[in-house]
Design a protein around this motif. Structure first.
Motif, PDB file in Angstrom:
ATOM      1  N   LYS A  44       0.871  -1.305   0.076  1.00  0.00           N
ATOM      2  CA  LYS A  44      -0.034  -0.035   0.063  1.00  0.00           C
ATOM      3  C   LYS A  44       0.912   1.299   0.012  1.00  0.00           C
ATOM      4  CE  LYS A  44      -4.452  -2.004   2.270  1.00  0.00           C
ATOM      5  NZ  LYS A  44      -5.173  -2.015   3.411  1.00  0.00           N
ATOM      6  N   LYS A  59      -4.272   4.444  -5.948  1.00  0.00           N
ATOM      7  CA  LYS A  59      -5.243   3.850  -4.912  1.00  0.00           C
ATOM      8  C   LYS A  59      -5.864   2.537  -5.659  1.00  0.00           C
ATOM      9  CE  LYS A  59      -6.834   8.140  -2.973  1.00  0.00           C
ATOM     10  NZ  LYS A  59      -7.814   9.092  -2.721  1.00  0.00           N
ATOM     11  N   GLU A  63      -5.585  -1.089  -4.021  1.00  0.00           N
ATOM     12  CA  GLU A  63      -6.732  -2.052  -3.748  1.00  0.00           C
ATOM     13  C   GLU A  63      -6.662  -3.325  -4.455  1.00  0.00           C
ATOM     14  OE1 GLU A  63     -10.058   0.309  -5.221  1.00  0.00           O
ATOM     15  OE2 GLU A  63      -9.791   1.931  -3.500  1.00  0.00           O
ATOM     16  N   HIS A  66      -4.744  -5.951  -2.745  1.00  0.00           N
ATOM     17  CA  HIS A  66      -5.491  -6.486  -1.812  1.00  0.00           C
ATOM     18  C   HIS A  66      -6.308  -7.719  -2.491  1.00  0.00           C
ATOM     19  CE1 HIS A  66      -7.723  -7.065   1.774  1.00  0.00           C
ATOM     20  NE2 HIS A  66      -8.828  -6.760   1.239  1.00  0.00           N
TER      21      HIS A  66
END
Length: 279
Positions: A44, A59, A63, A66
């Protein structure tokens, strides 16, 4: 002349900024490439200092990392389930005739009270024990369907603390925290985590809420890096009498309810081990 110098100075400053900015983007790309090569999808990277388009892209990549981590864990669980299903099926196909034949010979009057009886009984006992062993592992591929409902998580944790009064509990949770899950299955997962902590000589357990995750920590023995990479693999264990299915089964149970269980790279402060339950 002064105006021209000013324009040149501004142009040089802009060129330097662009160069440094491109170096920053190059370094970010290298960091993400290295993380992916090492199968670490939890990266991140900060978005400070980026232009609005680059910020949106970073961003999205954060994401995506993840999501890839969750997808990889899901595929890993599915692969182990399929492998376990095939192995248990094939083993049982071999065990069944061994049990049947040895039982038939043991009932033969000519075998009674002969040296063969003891050997056949040993074969039957061993094959029966192996059948029970395989049957237990088969349960990993036959999980019950979760019955989802809203759970008051503070009350849930209070119930856990009552079961283990010898541990010091530190709960950092919102007063109205509610989880949607199968309470019995969730209880099974947390009991396993706490039991593992106790077996690692933990004296305290901490549970903290953070955005879309729970951090479950303990001060038991540190998990070595080589062990940390294997702990969710079925049948892997470092315990003398362990069977190696607790954490694997816990991950499967949570995944069936839309959650992911993983081991944090760095434990919470004042703890040695931290598991992350995220949704």
């Amino acid at each position: 002349m002064i105006a021209a110098c000013a324009v040149i100075a501004v142009a040089i400053a802009i060129a330097i900024w662009i160069y440094r900015h491109q170096c920053l983007l190059r370094d970010r790309a290298a960091l993400m490439r290295d993380a992916i090569r090492h199968r670490d999808f939890s990266f991140k990277l900060p978005v400070k200092g980026l232009l609005f388009g680059e910020r949106a892209l970073q961003k999205a990549l954060n994401e995506m990392g993840h999501d890839i981590e969750k997808l990889e864990a899901h595929n890993e669980v599915e692969s182990w389930q399929k492998l376990t299903r095939v192995l248990t099926h094939e083993i049982m196909n071999v065990i069944a005739p061994i049990q049947s034949i040895s039982q038939a010979y043991l009932q033969d009057p000519d075998i009674k009270s002969t040296p063969y009886e003891e050997g056949l009984q040993a074969i039957l006992d061993s094959s029966s024990g192996l059948a029970v062993f395989v049957s237990n592992y088969r349960k990993m591929t036959q999980l019950q369907e979760p019955v989802m409902k809203d759970i008051d998580f503070n009350s849930f944790c209070s119930g856990l603390a009552v079961l283990y009064p010898e541990l010091r509990w530190e709960l950092t949770l919102p007063a109205n925290l509610t989880l949607k899950a199968d309470e019995d299955l969730l209880h099974q997962v947390f009991i396993n985590l706490v039991k593992n902590a106790k077996e690692a000589d933990a004296k305290s357990v901490g549970i903290r809420y953070e955005k879309t995750s729970l951090l479950i920590s303990n001060d038991g023995h540190v998990i070595p890096d080589d062990v940390a990479r294997e702990i969710f693999i079925p049948f892997f264990t470092t315990k003398q009498h362990g069977n190696g299915i607790g954490l694997s089964l816990s991950r499967q149970v949570l995944m069936s309810q839309g959650y992911l269980l993983s081991l944090a790279e760095r434990p919470e402060r004042n703890y040695n081990v931290t598991f992350i339950l995220e949704w």
